[in-house]
Design an enzyme around this catalytic site. Structure first.
Site, PDB file in Angstrom:
ATOM      1  N   SER A 120       0.841  -1.198   0.000  1.00 59.19           N
ATOM      2  CA  SER A 120       0.000   0.000   0.000  1.00 59.19           C
ATOM      3  C   SER A 120       0.875   1.245   0.000  1.00 59.19           C
ATOM      4  O   SER A 120       1.959   1.254   0.597  1.00 59.19           O
ATOM      5  CB  SER A 120      -0.883  -0.003   1.258  1.00 59.19           C
ATOM      6  OG  SER A 120      -1.470   1.267   1.455  1.00 59.19           O
TER       7      SER A 120
ATOM      8  N   TYR B 131      -2.298  -1.592   9.917  1.00 59.75           N
ATOM      9  CA  TYR B 131      -2.396  -2.028   8.510  1.00 59.75           C
ATOM     10  C   TYR B 131      -1.140  -1.617   7.753  1.00 59.75           C
ATOM     11  O   TYR B 131      -0.484  -2.437   7.093  1.00 59.75           O
ATOM     12  CB  TYR B 131      -3.650  -1.385   7.908  1.00 59.75           C
ATOM     13  CG  TYR B 131      -3.817  -1.467   6.413  1.00 59.75           C
ATOM     14  CD1 TYR B 131      -4.499  -2.536   5.836  1.00 59.75           C
ATOM     15  CD2 TYR B 131      -3.327  -0.462   5.562  1.00 59.75           C
ATOM     16  CE1 TYR B 131      -4.678  -2.594   4.454  1.00 59.75           C
ATOM     17  CE2 TYR B 131      -3.501  -0.526   4.197  1.00 59.75           C
ATOM     18  CZ  TYR B 131      -4.180  -1.587   3.645  1.00 59.75           C
ATOM     19  OH  TYR B 131      -4.360  -1.657   2.291  1.00 59.75           O
TER      20      TYR B 131
HETATM   21  P1  NDP Z   1     -11.757  -5.565  -1.707  1.00 62.66           P
HETATM   22  O1  NDP Z   1     -12.412  -5.353  -0.380  1.00 62.66           O
HETATM   23  O2  NDP Z   1     -12.406  -5.029  -2.918  1.00 62.66           O
HETATM   24  O3  NDP Z   1     -11.477  -7.144  -1.934  1.00 62.66           O
HETATM   25  C1  NDP Z   1     -10.853  -7.872  -0.922  1.00 62.66           C
HETATM   26  C2  NDP Z   1     -10.600  -9.278  -1.383  1.00 62.66           C
HETATM   27  O4  NDP Z   1      -9.870  -9.989  -0.361  1.00 62.66           O
HETATM   28  C3  NDP Z   1     -11.865 -10.073  -1.620  1.00 62.66           C
HETATM   29  O5  NDP Z   1     -11.632 -10.971  -2.680  1.00 62.66           O
HETATM   30  C4  NDP Z   1     -12.061 -10.816  -0.306  1.00 62.66           C
HETATM   31  O6  NDP Z   1     -12.786 -12.036  -0.438  1.00 62.66           O
HETATM   32  C5  NDP Z   1     -10.630 -11.116   0.076  1.00 62.66           C
HETATM   33  N1  NDP Z   1     -10.432 -11.303   1.510  1.00 62.66           N
HETATM   34  C6  NDP Z   1     -10.727 -10.451   2.517  1.00 62.66           C
HETATM   35  N2  NDP Z   1     -10.382 -10.989   3.710  1.00 62.66           N
HETATM   36  C7  NDP Z   1      -9.856 -12.215   3.452  1.00 62.66           C
HETATM   37  C8  NDP Z   1      -9.334 -13.266   4.249  1.00 62.66           C
HETATM   38  N3  NDP Z   1      -9.274 -13.205   5.579  1.00 62.66           N
HETATM   39  N4  NDP Z   1      -8.886 -14.388   3.626  1.00 62.66           N
HETATM   40  C9  NDP Z   1      -8.939 -14.489   2.285  1.00 62.66           C
HETATM   41  N5  NDP Z   1      -9.450 -13.548   1.476  1.00 62.66           N
HETATM   42  C10 NDP Z   1      -9.899 -12.420   2.054  1.00 62.66           C
HETATM   43  O7  NDP Z   1     -10.286  -4.973  -1.508  1.00 62.66           O
HETATM   44  P2  NDP Z   1      -9.202  -4.423  -2.548  1.00 62.66           P
HETATM   45  O8  NDP Z   1      -9.331  -5.075  -3.838  1.00 62.66           O
HETATM   46  O9  NDP Z   1      -9.227  -2.952  -2.463  1.00 62.66           O
HETATM   47  O10 NDP Z   1      -7.856  -4.885  -1.795  1.00 62.66           O
HETATM   48  C11 NDP Z   1      -6.968  -5.855  -2.350  1.00 62.66           C
HETATM   49  C12 NDP Z   1      -5.584  -5.619  -1.732  1.00 62.66           C
HETATM   50  O11 NDP Z   1      -5.124  -4.325  -2.097  1.00 62.66           O
HETATM   51  C13 NDP Z   1      -5.576  -5.670  -0.201  1.00 62.66           C
HETATM   52  O12 NDP Z   1      -4.411  -6.316   0.251  1.00 62.66           O
HETATM   53  C14 NDP Z   1      -5.547  -4.203   0.182  1.00 62.66           C
HETATM   54  O13 NDP Z   1      -4.966  -4.004   1.452  1.00 62.66           O
HETATM   55  C15 NDP Z   1      -4.696  -3.620  -0.943  1.00 62.66           C
HETATM   56  N6  NDP Z   1      -4.837  -2.187  -1.155  1.00 62.66           N
HETATM   57  C16 NDP Z   1      -6.037  -1.627  -1.534  1.00 62.66           C
HETATM   58  C17 NDP Z   1      -6.140  -0.262  -1.713  1.00 62.66           C
HETATM   59  C18 NDP Z   1      -7.419   0.407  -2.091  1.00 62.66           C
HETATM   60  O14 NDP Z   1      -7.493   1.646  -2.039  1.00 62.66           O
HETATM   61  N7  NDP Z   1      -8.475  -0.307  -2.451  1.00 62.66           N
HETATM   62  C19 NDP Z   1      -4.988   0.622  -1.523  1.00 62.66           C
HETATM   63  C20 NDP Z   1      -3.771  -0.072  -1.147  1.00 62.66           C
HETATM   64  C21 NDP Z   1      -3.724  -1.419  -0.978  1.00 62.66           C
HETATM   65  P3  NDP Z   1     -14.426 -12.065  -0.425  1.00 62.66           P
HETATM   66  O15 NDP Z   1     -14.877 -11.418  -1.711  1.00 62.66           O
HETATM   67  O16 NDP Z   1     -14.779 -13.515  -0.385  1.00 62.66           O
HETATM   68  O17 NDP Z   1     -14.860 -11.295   0.774  1.00 62.66           O
END
Ligand code: NDP
Length: 247
Positions: A142, A155
Protein backbone atom coordinates in the site's frame (compact mmCIF):
# COMPACT_ATOMS: atom_id res chain seq x y z
CA UNK A 1 0.37 -22.93 -20.06
CA UNK A 2 1.26 -20.51 -17.25
CA UNK A 3 -1.00 -20.93 -14.21
CA UNK A 4 -1.20 -18.29 -11.47
CA UNK A 5 -2.84 -18.12 -8.06
CA UNK A 6 -4.39 -14.87 -6.85
CA UNK A 7 -5.69 -14.57 -3.29
CA UNK A 8 -8.75 -12.37 -2.85
CA UNK A 9 -9.57 -12.66 -6.54
CA UNK A 10 -13.32 -12.40 -6.04
CA UNK A 11 -13.52 -8.60 -5.90
CA UNK A 12 -11.61 -5.36 -6.40
CA UNK A 13 -7.94 -5.41 -7.34
CA UNK A 14 -7.66 -9.22 -7.18
CA UNK A 15 -10.63 -9.70 -9.52
CA UNK A 16 -9.07 -7.28 -12.00
CA UNK A 17 -5.71 -9.06 -11.76
CA UNK A 18 -7.48 -12.40 -12.39
CA UNK A 19 -9.17 -11.02 -15.53
CA UNK A 20 -5.99 -9.35 -16.77
CA UNK A 21 -3.94 -12.54 -16.28
CA UNK A 22 -6.59 -14.64 -18.04
CA UNK A 23 -6.63 -12.15 -20.95
CA UNK A 24 -2.87 -12.71 -21.28
CA UNK A 25 -3.43 -16.48 -21.64
CA UNK A 26 -2.72 -17.59 -18.08
CA UNK A 27 -4.82 -20.18 -16.24
CA UNK A 28 -6.09 -18.58 -13.04
CA UNK A 29 -6.83 -19.98 -9.61
CA UNK A 30 -8.52 -17.23 -7.63
CA UNK A 31 -9.50 -17.45 -3.99
CA UNK A 32 -12.39 -15.97 -2.05
CA UNK A 33 -13.22 -15.82 1.63
CA UNK A 34 -16.81 -14.75 2.38
CA UNK A 35 -18.28 -14.11 -1.08
CA UNK A 36 -18.43 -17.28 -3.22
CA UNK A 37 -20.97 -15.65 -5.57
CA UNK A 38 -18.59 -12.80 -6.37
CA UNK A 39 -15.85 -15.35 -7.10
CA UNK A 40 -18.21 -17.34 -9.34
CA UNK A 41 -19.00 -14.16 -11.32
CA UNK A 42 -15.28 -13.53 -11.96
CA UNK A 43 -14.80 -17.15 -13.10
CA UNK A 44 -17.87 -16.85 -15.36
CA UNK A 45 -16.54 -13.65 -16.91
CA UNK A 46 -13.13 -15.20 -17.56
CA UNK A 47 -14.79 -18.22 -19.21
CA UNK A 48 -17.02 -15.91 -21.30
CA UNK A 49 -13.86 -14.18 -22.55
CA UNK A 50 -12.36 -17.54 -23.54
CA UNK A 51 -10.02 -17.95 -20.55
CA UNK A 52 -9.77 -20.60 -17.86
CA UNK A 53 -10.22 -20.10 -14.12
CA UNK A 54 -11.17 -21.95 -10.94
CA UNK A 55 -12.25 -20.39 -7.61
CA UNK A 56 -11.21 -21.93 -4.28
CA UNK A 57 -12.12 -20.87 -0.71
CA UNK A 58 -9.30 -19.63 1.50
CA UNK A 59 -9.05 -17.71 4.76
CA UNK A 60 -5.63 -16.04 4.57
CA UNK A 61 -5.93 -15.33 8.29
CA UNK A 62 -5.94 -19.07 9.10
CA UNK A 63 -2.44 -20.40 8.46
CA UNK A 64 -3.46 -23.80 9.89
CA UNK A 65 -5.47 -24.39 6.71
CA UNK A 66 -2.59 -23.76 4.27
CA UNK A 67 -1.25 -27.34 3.98
CA UNK A 68 -4.69 -28.65 2.98
CA UNK A 69 -5.13 -25.66 0.65
CA UNK A 70 -1.80 -26.40 -1.08
CA UNK A 71 -2.97 -29.99 -1.68
CA UNK A 72 -6.18 -28.61 -3.22
CA UNK A 73 -4.16 -26.28 -5.45
CA UNK A 74 -2.05 -29.23 -6.66
CA UNK A 75 -5.23 -31.19 -7.48
CA UNK A 76 -6.76 -28.20 -9.27
CA UNK A 77 -3.63 -27.62 -11.37
CA UNK A 78 -3.64 -31.24 -12.43
CA UNK A 79 -7.41 -31.53 -12.93
CA UNK A 80 -7.97 -28.26 -14.79
CA UNK A 81 -4.76 -27.78 -16.77
CA UNK A 82 -2.78 -31.04 -16.50
CA UNK A 83 -0.14 -28.89 -14.79
CA UNK A 84 2.00 -29.51 -11.72
CA UNK A 85 3.39 -26.04 -11.03
CA UNK A 86 2.32 -22.43 -10.56
CA UNK A 87 4.08 -19.71 -12.58
CA UNK A 88 2.81 -16.94 -10.35
CA UNK A 89 1.50 -16.21 -6.86
CA UNK A 90 -0.24 -12.95 -5.96
CA UNK A 91 -0.68 -12.30 -2.24
CA UNK A 92 -3.51 -9.80 -2.57
CA UNK A 93 -6.32 -10.70 -0.13
CA UNK A 94 -6.91 -8.13 2.55
CA UNK A 95 -9.28 -5.86 4.41
CA UNK A 96 -9.16 -2.29 5.64
CA UNK A 97 -9.75 -0.95 9.11
CA UNK A 98 -9.87 2.70 10.15
CA UNK A 99 -9.05 3.22 13.82
CA UNK A 100 -6.53 5.57 15.40
CA UNK A 101 -3.66 4.05 17.42
CA UNK A 102 -5.29 5.27 20.65
CA UNK A 103 -8.26 2.93 20.24
CA UNK A 104 -6.98 -0.07 18.23
CA UNK A 105 -7.82 -3.30 20.08
CA UNK A 106 -5.50 -6.27 20.33
CA UNK A 107 -8.03 -8.36 18.39
CA UNK A 108 -8.05 -5.83 15.52
CA UNK A 109 -4.24 -5.69 15.55
CA UNK A 110 -3.97 -9.49 15.47
CA UNK A 111 -6.49 -9.96 12.65
CA UNK A 112 -4.71 -7.34 10.50
CA UNK A 113 -1.38 -9.01 11.26
CA UNK A 114 -2.71 -12.46 10.41
CA UNK A 115 -4.14 -11.45 7.03
CA UNK A 116 -1.56 -8.90 5.87
CA UNK A 117 1.77 -10.34 7.05
CA UNK A 118 1.58 -13.79 8.67
CA UNK A 119 -0.80 -15.08 5.99
CA UNK A 120 1.36 -14.11 2.98
CA UNK A 121 4.47 -15.45 4.78
CA UNK A 122 3.11 -18.92 5.53
CA UNK A 123 0.97 -19.21 2.40
CA UNK A 124 4.06 -18.56 0.28
CA UNK A 125 5.97 -21.12 2.36
CA UNK A 126 3.18 -23.70 1.86
CA UNK A 127 3.00 -23.06 -1.90
CA UNK A 128 6.76 -22.90 -2.47
CA UNK A 129 7.04 -26.57 -3.55
CA UNK A 130 4.33 -25.87 -6.16
CA UNK A 131 6.02 -22.75 -7.56
CA UNK A 132 7.92 -23.40 -10.76
CA UNK A 133 11.57 -22.35 -10.99
CA UNK A 134 11.46 -18.90 -12.61
CA UNK A 135 8.00 -18.12 -11.17
CA UNK A 136 6.93 -14.62 -10.09
CA UNK A 137 5.55 -13.54 -6.71
CA UNK A 138 3.64 -10.27 -6.34
CA UNK A 139 2.77 -9.03 -2.86
CA UNK A 140 0.15 -6.29 -2.65
CA UNK A 141 1.14 -3.63 -0.13
CA UNK A 142 0.00 0.00 0.00
CA UNK A 143 1.09 3.60 -0.59
CA UNK A 144 0.39 4.06 3.14
CA UNK A 145 3.83 2.52 3.75
CA UNK A 146 5.33 5.71 2.25
CA UNK A 147 2.73 8.36 3.15
CA UNK A 148 1.63 8.20 6.79
CA UNK A 149 -2.17 8.26 6.82
CA UNK A 150 -3.80 8.74 10.22
CA UNK A 151 -6.07 5.85 11.23
CA UNK A 152 -4.39 2.93 9.48
CA UNK A 153 -1.25 2.41 11.57
CA UNK A 154 -1.27 -1.40 12.11
CA UNK A 155 -2.40 -2.03 8.51
CA UNK A 156 0.38 0.19 7.13
CA UNK A 157 2.98 -1.26 9.50
CA UNK A 158 2.18 -4.81 8.35
CA UNK A 159 2.18 -3.74 4.69
CA UNK A 160 5.62 -2.22 5.35
CA UNK A 161 6.67 -5.55 6.83
CA UNK A 162 5.41 -7.26 3.69
CA UNK A 163 7.61 -4.96 1.58
CA UNK A 164 10.67 -6.02 3.60
CA UNK A 165 9.56 -9.65 3.39
CA UNK A 166 9.32 -9.23 -0.41
CA UNK A 167 13.03 -8.41 -0.58
CA UNK A 168 13.86 -11.42 1.60
CA UNK A 169 11.77 -13.65 -0.65
CA UNK A 170 13.71 -12.33 -3.66
CA UNK A 171 16.99 -13.00 -1.84
CA UNK A 172 16.17 -16.53 -0.68
CA UNK A 173 14.24 -17.73 -3.73
CA UNK A 174 16.66 -16.25 -6.28
CA UNK A 175 18.59 -19.49 -6.56
CA UNK A 176 15.41 -20.94 -8.09
CA UNK A 177 15.09 -17.82 -10.30
CA UNK A 178 11.87 -16.94 -8.49
CA UNK A 179 11.29 -13.18 -8.51
CA UNK A 180 9.39 -11.29 -5.81
CA UNK A 181 8.04 -7.76 -6.10
CA UNK A 182 5.59 -5.65 -4.15
CA UNK A 183 2.87 -3.54 -5.73
CA UNK A 184 1.80 -0.62 -3.54
CA UNK A 185 -1.52 0.84 -4.72
CA UNK A 186 -2.71 4.32 -3.81
CA UNK A 187 -6.43 4.84 -3.20
CA UNK A 188 -8.32 2.52 -5.55
CA UNK A 189 -12.10 2.49 -6.06
CA UNK A 190 -12.99 -0.88 -4.44
CA UNK A 191 -15.08 -1.99 -1.46
CA UNK A 192 -12.05 -2.03 0.86
CA UNK A 193 -12.92 -0.58 4.27
CA UNK A 194 -16.44 0.29 3.08
CA UNK A 195 -15.27 2.11 -0.08
CA UNK A 196 -14.67 5.81 -0.78
CA UNK A 197 -17.18 8.58 -0.10
CA UNK A 198 -17.33 11.63 -2.41
CA UNK A 199 -15.53 14.05 -0.08
CA UNK A 200 -12.74 11.57 0.69
CA UNK A 201 -12.35 10.76 -2.99
CA UNK A 202 -12.14 14.46 -3.93
CA UNK A 203 -9.45 15.00 -1.29
CA UNK A 204 -7.41 12.01 -2.53
CA UNK A 205 -7.80 13.06 -6.16
CA UNK A 206 -6.54 16.56 -5.29
CA UNK A 207 -3.40 15.00 -3.77
CA UNK A 208 -2.73 12.92 -6.90
CA UNK A 209 -0.69 14.29 -9.81
CA UNK A 210 -2.96 12.60 -12.37
CA UNK A 211 -6.02 14.12 -10.67
CA UNK A 212 -8.15 11.08 -9.83
CA UNK A 213 -8.24 7.99 -7.62
CA UNK A 214 -7.31 4.66 -9.19
CA UNK A 215 -9.57 1.99 -10.68
CA UNK A 216 -8.96 -1.74 -10.05
CA UNK A 217 -7.67 -2.20 -13.62
CA UNK A 218 -4.97 0.44 -13.04
CA UNK A 219 -3.44 -2.05 -10.58
CA UNK A 220 -4.60 -5.36 -12.11
CA UNK A 221 -2.71 -4.54 -15.32
CA UNK A 222 0.52 -3.93 -13.40
CA UNK A 223 0.17 -7.20 -11.47
CA UNK A 224 -0.42 -9.19 -14.67
CA UNK A 225 2.49 -7.35 -16.32
CA UNK A 226 4.86 -8.21 -13.48
CA UNK A 227 3.98 -11.89 -13.92
CA UNK A 228 4.72 -11.73 -17.64
CA UNK A 229 7.98 -12.00 -19.56
CA UNK A 230 8.37 -8.25 -20.27
CA UNK A 231 9.01 -7.57 -16.57
CA UNK A 232 11.13 -10.68 -15.94
CA UNK A 233 14.23 -8.69 -14.90
CA UNK A 234 12.35 -6.62 -12.31
CA UNK A 235 13.05 -8.15 -8.91
CA UNK A 236 12.89 -7.17 -5.22
CA UNK A 237 11.13 -3.86 -5.99
CA UNK A 238 8.16 -2.04 -4.57
CA UNK A 239 6.23 -0.48 -7.44
CA UNK A 240 3.87 2.24 -6.24
CA UNK A 241 0.80 2.35 -8.47
CA UNK A 242 -0.89 5.55 -7.39
CA UNK A 243 -0.93 8.06 -10.24
CA UNK A 244 1.64 10.19 -8.40
CA UNK A 245 0.12 10.40 -4.91
CA UNK A 246 1.57 13.02 -2.54
CA UNK A 247 4.81 13.55 -4.43
P1 NDP B 1 -11.76 -5.57 -1.71
O1 NDP B 1 -12.41 -5.35 -0.38
O2 NDP B 1 -12.41 -5.03 -2.92
O3 NDP B 1 -11.48 -7.14 -1.93
C1 NDP B 1 -10.85 -7.87 -0.92
C2 NDP B 1 -10.60 -9.28 -1.38
O4 NDP B 1 -9.87 -9.99 -0.36
C3 NDP B 1 -11.87 -10.07 -1.62
O5 NDP B 1 -11.63 -10.97 -2.68
C4 NDP B 1 -12.06 -10.82 -0.31
O6 NDP B 1 -12.79 -12.04 -0.44
C5 NDP B 1 -10.63 -11.12 0.08
N1 NDP B 1 -10.43 -11.30 1.51
C6 NDP B 1 -10.73 -10.45 2.52
N2 NDP B 1 -10.38 -10.99 3.71
C7 NDP B 1 -9.86 -12.22 3.45
C8 NDP B 1 -9.33 -13.27 4.25
N3 NDP B 1 -9.27 -13.20 5.58
N4 NDP B 1 -8.89 -14.39 3.63
C9 NDP B 1 -8.94 -14.49 2.28
N5 NDP B 1 -9.45 -13.55 1.48
C10 NDP B 1 -9.90 -12.42 2.05
O7 NDP B 1 -10.29 -4.97 -1.51
P2 NDP B 1 -9.20 -4.42 -2.55
O8 NDP B 1 -9.33 -5.08 -3.84
O9 NDP B 1 -9.23 -2.95 -2.46
O10 NDP B 1 -7.86 -4.89 -1.79
C11 NDP B 1 -6.97 -5.86 -2.35
C12 NDP B 1 -5.58 -5.62 -1.73
O11 NDP B 1 -5.12 -4.33 -2.10
C13 NDP B 1 -5.58 -5.67 -0.20
O12 NDP B 1 -4.41 -6.32 0.25
C14 NDP B 1 -5.55 -4.20 0.18
O13 NDP B 1 -4.97 -4.00 1.45
C15 NDP B 1 -4.70 -3.62 -0.94
N6 NDP B 1 -4.84 -2.19 -1.16
C16 NDP B 1 -6.04 -1.63 -1.53
C17 NDP B 1 -6.14 -0.26 -1.71
C18 NDP B 1 -7.42 0.41 -2.09
O14 NDP B 1 -7.49 1.65 -2.04
N7 NDP B 1 -8.47 -0.31 -2.45
C19 NDP B 1 -4.99 0.62 -1.52
C20 NDP B 1 -3.77 -0.07 -1.15
C21 NDP B 1 -3.72 -1.42 -0.98
P3 NDP B 1 -14.43 -12.06 -0.42
O15 NDP B 1 -14.88 -11.42 -1.71
O16 NDP B 1 -14.78 -13.51 -0.38
O17 NDP B 1 -14.86 -11.29 0.77
Amino acid sequence: MKCVLITGGSRGIGASAALQCAQRGMGVILTYHAQPDAAARVVERIHAEGGTAVALPLDVGNSGSFAAFAAQVAETLQGSWGATRLSGLVNNAGFGLFNPIETVTEAQFDSLFNVHLKGPFFLTQALLPLLADGAGIVNITSATTRVATAGVAPYAAFKGGLEVLTRYMAKEFGERRIRANAVAPGAIRTELGGGLNDAFEAMLAAQTALGRVGEPDDVGRVIAGLLGDDMAWVNAQTVEVAGGYNI
